[in-house]
Every structure is written in C-alpha cells, then in structure tokens.
Design an enzyme around this catalytic site. Structure first.
Site, short mmCIF file in Angstrom:
data_model
loop_
_atom_site.label_atom_id
_atom_site.label_comp_id
_atom_site.label_asym_id
_atom_site.label_seq_id
_atom_site.Cartn_x
_atom_site.Cartn_y
_atom_site.Cartn_z
N GLU A 1 31.88 -4.35 -95.60
CA GLU A 1 32.63 -3.10 -95.72
C GLU A 1 33.90 -3.18 -94.89
O GLU A 1 33.86 -3.53 -93.71
CB GLU A 1 31.80 -1.92 -95.20
CG GLU A 1 30.63 -1.53 -96.08
CD GLU A 1 31.00 -0.58 -97.22
OE1 GLU A 1 32.20 -0.22 -97.34
OE2 GLU A 1 30.09 -0.23 -97.99
N HIS B 1 32.79 -4.52 -105.15
CA HIS B 1 31.73 -3.61 -105.58
C HIS B 1 31.98 -3.13 -107.02
O HIS B 1 31.06 -3.05 -107.83
CB HIS B 1 31.66 -2.42 -104.61
CG HIS B 1 30.39 -1.65 -104.68
ND1 HIS B 1 30.19 -0.50 -103.96
CD2 HIS B 1 29.24 -1.86 -105.38
CE1 HIS B 1 28.96 -0.04 -104.22
NE2 HIS B 1 28.38 -0.84 -105.08
N ASP C 1 35.66 0.44 -105.60
CA ASP C 1 36.10 -0.28 -104.40
C ASP C 1 35.88 -1.78 -104.52
O ASP C 1 34.96 -2.21 -105.21
CB ASP C 1 35.38 0.27 -103.14
CG ASP C 1 33.87 0.09 -103.18
OD1 ASP C 1 33.25 0.42 -104.20
OD2 ASP C 1 33.30 -0.40 -102.18
ZN LIG Z 1 31.13 -0.06 -102.21
#
Ligand SMILES: [Zn+2]
Length: 240
Positions: free
Chosen positions: A109, A147, A157
């Site tokens: 992330e 993703h 994203d």
């Molecule tokens: Zn994601």
C-alpha cells in the site's frame, strides 16, 4: 471474571495450521517441505490521508483489511505482516486463471489519497522493496500488478498518477514499445487479447477502463480507440 488471554502470533498460526489437517485421511508426515512463497505483488494506493491512519486501519478488528507493506510519502517502509502470511488486501480478485490473489501475493500500500502524484522518494523506496522481493521469491516480472488489474469492476487503485512505465523499465510489470505501434490485423480480437494478458473480461467495460487507466492514462473511457488497440496489440505481441 477472567481477563482475556492475549493470543500470540505463534498461537494464531498454530490454530490456522490445524485447519489444514484433513480429518478424513490418515496422517503420516513427510520429511521434506518449506513454506509456500508469494508469486505476485499487488500495488495499491491507500485512499487515506496519512500512513498513521492506514496502519491503524490494518490493526483495528472490524476493518478486515491489511497489507504486507505500507510505504509513506517520505519513503518510509513499514512491514505489517510476514511475507509468508496471507494478507487481506486484494479481496475478490482474478488474474488469468488465478482466482484468489491473496493466497499467492504480497500486498503493498502506498500512502496516497488517489488524487495526487506519488513523490519520487516514495517510488524509489517502492522500487528498492520490489527488487528485494523479486529476487528473494523469484517473482516473474509480469506478476507485478495493480489492484485494479485484478479487481477491475471494484477497484481503481493505483490511480493514473502511478508510474507503471518507470516500473516496467526497472523490470516490474509490462509496458508497450511506443516506437512501434502498428495497427492490428483486422481479425485481431481485443477481448481475447485482454483476457490472455490476464484481465477478467466478464465485465468487459471495467477491464477496458483498468487497461486504459494503466497504459493510456489521459483517457479512461470505456471505448477502445484506434490508438488504444495499437497499444493493446503491441503489448500482446511483445509479451504474450
Ligand atoms: Zn487496493
């Protein structure tokens, strides 16, 4: 009243491991094994406002989401789960015939709200981390994905600001050769091409938008223009 007993990581892993023993089979343990390795990396943006907020989100009981790594805007890399554990970052997902990306991937992330560029220092930290993971687990370069690639109908994203071209130049993911964008032959089946690259085309519009967000960037409509088809054909010819 008894106080709740803290469960250690080791207890939790032992508990989960017991679920893998089939009660309907005899048990006779083999001597040779190790731990399954990740074979994909899935990149996300957090869509949150700070790395502290994201770390807290991944530690709260009710959220049911996590990632192996979080990278701050200042390039700070925080590992939140052992690489060998199954993090809950990809959710319902599909790439090619792989239908459970969480089981085979590492989730990274990037602290980013989805509407802003990624600072160089953050991308540089990501590239160093990717290099380590690629070497350590021998992850194929085609298996570095976003993703949105693996969940196109649900996720967007990382955003159009994410530098996929730069990643591909460093050996993570694919990019097209813009010096050689030939028109595809008239029988070129762009749906098949998207599917062969890996996209779940069961929602074709979503797959096209995910493809365009990554490779076309300036136009993320759900129509494939002549130029978009050239890019798709180039990728298809180049790698698949
Ligand atoms: Zn994601």
């Amino acid at each position: 009243m008894a106080l709740p007993v803290a469960i250690t990581t080791e207890d939790k892993i032992n508990m989960l491991m017991r679920e893998g023993i089939n009660k309907n089979a005899d048990w006779s343990e083999a001597a040779h094994y190790d731990i399954r390795k990740p074979n994909f990396v899935i990149i996300h943006h957090t869509a949150q406002n700070s790395i502290q907020q994201t770390i807290r989100t991944f530690q709260l009981d009710h959220t049911k989401v996590s990632a192996h790594y979080v990278i701050g805007k200042d390039g700070r890399v925080v590992q939140m789960l052992n690489d060998y554990l199954r993090s809950w970052h990809a959710g319902r997902s599909k790439w090619g015939n792989v239908t459970d990306l969480n089981s085979v991937s590492l989730g990274i992330e990037l602290d980013n709200n989805g509407k802003e560029p990624f600072p160089d220092v953050q991308i540089n930290a990501l590239l160093v981390l990717l290099d380590t993971l690629k070497t350590k687990y021998q992850i194929p370069f085609t298996n570095f994905l976003g993703h949105a690639d693996v969940a196109p109908a649900r996720k967007n994203d990382p955003s159009v600001f994410f530098p996929w071209k730069r990643l591909a130049e460093q050996g993570f993911g694919v990019w097209y050769d813009d010096s050689n964008l030939m028109s595809p032959p008239t029988n070129f089946n762009y749906v098949d091409a998207l599917r062969i690259i890996g996209y779940d085309v069961s929602n074709l519009n979503a797959a096209i938008v995910a493809f365009k967000r990554k490779f076309i960037i300036t136009d993320v409509s759900k129509e494939l223009t002549d130029y978009d088809r050239r890019v798709l054909y180039n990728l298809y010819r180049r790698y698949f």
